[in-house]
Design a protein around this motif. Sequence first.
Motif, PDB file in Angstrom:
ATOM      1  N   SER A 277      -9.667  20.007   2.598  1.00 22.56           N
ATOM      2  CA  SER A 277      -9.139  19.000   3.236  1.00 22.56           C
ATOM      3  C   SER A 277      -8.997  17.795   1.984  1.00 22.56           C
ATOM      4  O   SER A 277      -9.525  18.166   0.496  1.00 22.56           O
ATOM      5  N   ILE A 278      -7.812  17.411   2.205  1.00 20.93           N
ATOM      6  CA  ILE A 278      -6.723  16.259   1.374  1.00 20.93           C
ATOM      7  C   ILE A 278      -6.317  15.091   1.497  1.00 20.93           C
ATOM      8  O   ILE A 278      -6.385  14.101   2.520  1.00 20.93           O
ATOM      9  N   THR A 279      -6.879  14.192   0.456  1.00 22.16           N
ATOM     10  CA  THR A 279      -6.795  13.205   0.877  1.00 22.16           C
ATOM     11  C   THR A 279      -6.060  12.362  -0.020  1.00 22.16           C
ATOM     12  O   THR A 279      -6.020  12.371  -1.225  1.00 22.16           O
ATOM     13  N   LYS A 280      -5.384  11.222   0.279  1.00 19.06           N
ATOM     14  CA  LYS A 280      -4.113  10.184  -1.201  1.00 19.06           C
ATOM     15  C   LYS A 280      -4.608   9.312  -1.216  1.00 19.06           C
ATOM     16  O   LYS A 280      -4.529   8.886  -0.399  1.00 19.06           O
ATOM     17  N   ARG A 281      -3.962   9.012  -2.172  1.00 15.99           N
ATOM     18  CA  ARG A 281      -3.800   6.848  -2.481  1.00 15.99           C
ATOM     19  C   ARG A 281      -2.956   6.868  -3.535  1.00 15.99           C
ATOM     20  O   ARG A 281      -2.574   7.526  -4.139  1.00 15.99           O
ATOM     21  N   ILE A 282      -3.202   5.040  -3.757  1.00 18.34           N
ATOM     22  CA  ILE A 282      -1.852   5.082  -5.137  1.00 18.34           C
ATOM     23  C   ILE A 282      -2.590   3.896  -5.365  1.00 18.34           C
ATOM     24  O   ILE A 282      -3.282   2.875  -4.824  1.00 18.34           O
ATOM     25  N   GLY A 283      -2.639   3.579  -6.875  1.00 23.30           N
ATOM     26  CA  GLY A 283      -3.452   2.478  -7.891  1.00 23.30           C
ATOM     27  C   GLY A 283      -1.667   2.525  -8.537  1.00 23.30           C
ATOM     28  O   GLY A 283      -0.791   2.738  -8.558  1.00 23.30           O
ATOM     29  N   GLN A 284      -2.213   1.076  -8.918  1.00 22.48           N
ATOM     30  CA  GLN A 284      -1.361   0.869 -10.793  1.00 22.48           C
ATOM     31  C   GLN A 284      -2.634   0.185 -11.691  1.00 22.48           C
ATOM     32  O   GLN A 284      -3.232  -0.089 -11.653  1.00 22.48           O
ATOM     33  N   ASN A 285      -1.279   0.164 -12.925  1.00 21.02           N
ATOM     34  CA  ASN A 285      -1.516  -0.311 -14.106  1.00 21.02           C
ATOM     35  C   ASN A 285      -0.711  -0.916 -14.074  1.00 21.02           C
ATOM     36  O   ASN A 285       0.548  -1.285 -13.469  1.00 21.02           O
ATOM     37  N   THR A 286      -1.106  -1.539 -15.691  1.00 25.06           N
ATOM     38  CA  THR A 286       0.194  -2.422 -16.626  1.00 25.06           C
ATOM     39  C   THR A 286       1.346  -2.090 -16.796  1.00 25.06           C
ATOM     40  O   THR A 286       2.683  -2.871 -16.589  1.00 25.06           O
ATOM     41  N   ASP A 287       1.713  -0.438 -16.984  1.00 19.78           N
ATOM     42  CA  ASP A 287       3.134   0.373 -17.267  1.00 19.78           C
ATOM     43  C   ASP A 287       3.492   1.229 -16.135  1.00 19.78           C
ATOM     44  O   ASP A 287       4.856   2.351 -15.909  1.00 19.78           O
ATOM     45  N   ALA A 288       2.487   1.563 -14.792  1.00 18.76           N
ATOM     46  CA  ALA A 288       3.063   2.145 -13.820  1.00 18.76           C
ATOM     47  C   ALA A 288       2.324   2.647 -12.637  1.00 18.76           C
ATOM     48  O   ALA A 288       1.870   1.746 -12.144  1.00 18.76           O
ATOM     49  N   ASN A 289       3.305   3.409 -11.449  1.00 19.84           N
ATOM     50  CA  ASN A 289       2.380   3.654 -10.546  1.00 19.84           C
ATOM     51  C   ASN A 289       1.543   4.836 -10.820  1.00 19.84           C
ATOM     52  O   ASN A 289       1.943   5.822 -11.552  1.00 19.84           O
ATOM     53  N   ILE A 290      -0.001   4.679 -10.550  1.00 20.44           N
ATOM     54  CA  ILE A 290      -0.616   6.151  -9.916  1.00 20.44           C
ATOM     55  C   ILE A 290      -0.814   6.927  -9.312  1.00 20.44           C
ATOM     56  O   ILE A 290      -1.251   5.792  -7.700  1.00 20.44           O
ATOM     57  N   PHE A 291      -0.010   7.506  -8.989  1.00 20.59           N
ATOM     58  CA  PHE A 291      -1.143   8.455  -7.009  1.00 20.59           C
ATOM     59  C   PHE A 291      -1.869   9.198  -7.272  1.00 20.59           C
ATOM     60  O   PHE A 291      -1.657  10.337  -8.642  1.00 20.59           O
ATOM     61  N   TYR A 292      -2.542   9.660  -6.095  1.00 20.50           N
ATOM     62  CA  TYR A 292      -4.314  10.438  -6.660  1.00 20.50           C
ATOM     63  C   TYR A 292      -3.828  11.083  -5.330  1.00 20.50           C
ATOM     64  O   TYR A 292      -3.162  10.627  -3.879  1.00 20.50           O
ATOM     65  N   SER A 293      -4.359  12.408  -5.251  1.00 19.12           N
ATOM     66  CA  SER A 293      -4.089  14.090  -4.175  1.00 19.12           C
ATOM     67  C   SER A 293      -5.811  13.869  -4.672  1.00 19.12           C
ATOM     68  O   SER A 293      -5.546  14.943  -5.743  1.00 19.12           O
ATOM     69  N   ILE A 294      -6.492  13.892  -3.361  1.00 22.09           N
ATOM     70  CA  ILE A 294      -7.740  14.258  -4.690  1.00 22.09           C
ATOM     71  C   ILE A 294      -8.556  16.053  -2.975  1.00 22.09           C
ATOM     72  O   ILE A 294      -8.139  15.732  -1.622  1.00 22.09           O
ATOM     73  N   LEU A 295      -8.376  16.813  -3.836  1.00 24.34           N
ATOM     74  CA  LEU A 295      -8.367  18.234  -2.956  1.00 24.34           C
ATOM     75  C   LEU A 295      -9.896  18.746  -2.751  1.00 24.34           C
ATOM     76  O   LEU A 295     -10.090  18.659  -3.785  1.00 24.34           O
ATOM     77  N   VAL A 296     -10.564  18.433  -1.591  1.00 24.53           N
ATOM     78  CA  VAL A 296     -12.262  19.239  -1.763  1.00 24.53           C
ATOM     79  C   VAL A 296     -12.000  19.985  -0.338  1.00 24.53           C
ATOM     80  O   VAL A 296     -11.266  20.313   0.448  1.00 24.53           O
ATOM     81  N   VAL A 297     -12.513  21.113  -0.698  1.00 23.53           N
ATOM     82  CA  VAL A 297     -13.536  22.408  -0.058  1.00 23.53           C
ATOM     83  C   VAL A 297     -15.179  22.584  -0.124  1.00 23.53           C
ATOM     84  O   VAL A 297     -15.812  22.383  -1.287  1.00 23.53           O
ATOM     85  N   ASP A 298     -15.778  21.950   1.587  1.00 26.85           N
ATOM     86  CA  ASP A 298     -16.904  21.670   1.168  1.00 26.85           C
ATOM     87  C   ASP A 298     -18.232  23.033   0.489  1.00 26.85           C
ATOM     88  O   ASP A 298     -18.838  23.160  -0.399  1.00 26.85           O
ATOM     89  N   LYS A 299     -17.468  24.112   0.749  1.00 23.28           N
ATOM     90  CA  LYS A 299     -18.357  25.224   0.543  1.00 23.28           C
ATOM     91  C   LYS A 299     -17.264  26.560   0.256  1.00 23.28           C
ATOM     92  O   LYS A 299     -17.294  26.647   1.216  1.00 23.28           O
TER      93      LYS A 299
END
Length: 478
Positions: A277-299
């Motif tokens: 399962s893959i979830t995505k989100r976006i954030g920011q810091n003072t210098d850049a946009n920060i993008f996250y993609s998190i991959l999870v395999v339960d078992k």
Amino acid sequence: MGSRALAGAMLCALLAPALLLAGSSSGSKFKGPELSIKGAQHVIRAGQTLNLTCRGEMVHSWSLPEAPSKESKRLKVIKYACGRNGKQFCSSLTLSRTQANDTGYYRCKYPSSSAVKKKTESTVYIFINDTGSPFVELHSNIPKIIHMTDGGEMIIPCRVTAPDIAVTLKKIPLETLIPDGKTIIWDSTKGFIIPKATYKFIGLMSCETTIDGNKYSTKYLTHRQTNTIFDVQLNTPNLVKLLKGDSLAINCTVSADWNTRVQMTWSYPGEVNHRASITKRIGQNTDANIFYSILVVDKVRDIDKGQYTCHVKSGPSVKSVNTTVHVYDKAFITLNHRRKSVLEAVAGRKSYRLSMKVKAFPAPEVVWLKDGLPAAEKCARYVVKDYSLIIRDVAEEDAGNYTITLSIRQWNLYKNLTVTLIVNVKPQIYEKAVSSFPDPNLYLLGSKQVLTCTVYGIPQPKITWIWHPCRQNHSKAR
């Protein structure tokens, strides 16, 4: 005559005028599919019914604007044989209760795999004139985002529902942008076309018109997109080790320029079976946009072992980063001597490392013993690092038996192995000679004397005596 045949005959009779409008007899050769409405554009009033007929040499399909294509209740398409001996293909499209957002291109086309070496598509642009809705799409409260690149074409898509509607383009708050046919072009079927967009067109844009004294506007926010990707990282090491049934979570983090948007995708062993399962989100810091993609395999299972790659793309910019996942059936420890079971070091050496060959998972608890006692507690010069014991400032008392003990208590696994360390000491002479007489040493001729040499070293040094007789010097008496 049966009811079906009668209905077919009546339908052909009703459609005959439309087919005659197409300008071809049933026996003529087609240049491509033909529409009953000629010309590039056609206008009808909102609320009326749109009737279109297409005739061709083969089966064809319709391509419509988004709104009518989704509303099957208002839309009907009937296909039937037509022409002489029924050897041609016809279809009629009926769209009832037309509305402003039905405005757009209506296309009749042959399949893309058609072998006909002729025109495969006929198109007409239909305006659904609605005086109360001059714009096909209305964005009054929240402006629509329009992406642009420096020097590239940009379209402000404020399409209208009638070709003669006069529209003004404004850059909020005060500037009016006048179409000149070169830098700004007005097209009622597309909107305002800007062939080579520059920073001048960055900002909040408003398309405005006035009908019967009522002012209408639709807004767009232009966004200059860049493709600068600063960095791509995973929160895991290059090699991830797991046991069957463990959970796998990999976080891919991308830092990019403020105006950069990225596409993040994964390739992994269980992709075909949608194991993750893959979830995505976006954030920011003072210098850049920060993008996250998190991959999870339960078992995790055996099919989950292999390479996991995070792919990042922004326009022409492409980057990727990967890690490899190993999946073990059960916990294990293997332990062997790295060199010999008996090792030698020299006293005075700055440091000496005792190490073993270890393969284990999960990581075991490590304890080193010297002569049966915890080494690190016995001497401050002993430092445990990973599976090694480092002895600093090697001394004679460091000789002895060293045992490494490995344990994974959760799985009741224990292993130990001993190595013997011999510490060699360089020979040292503590006393060259012993005499009760002060220098120079004088002895009676013919007397018996004992000379002692005291030496220490490991292993026991060999002592050899060398005698250098003195040369006698005789002087003549005067």
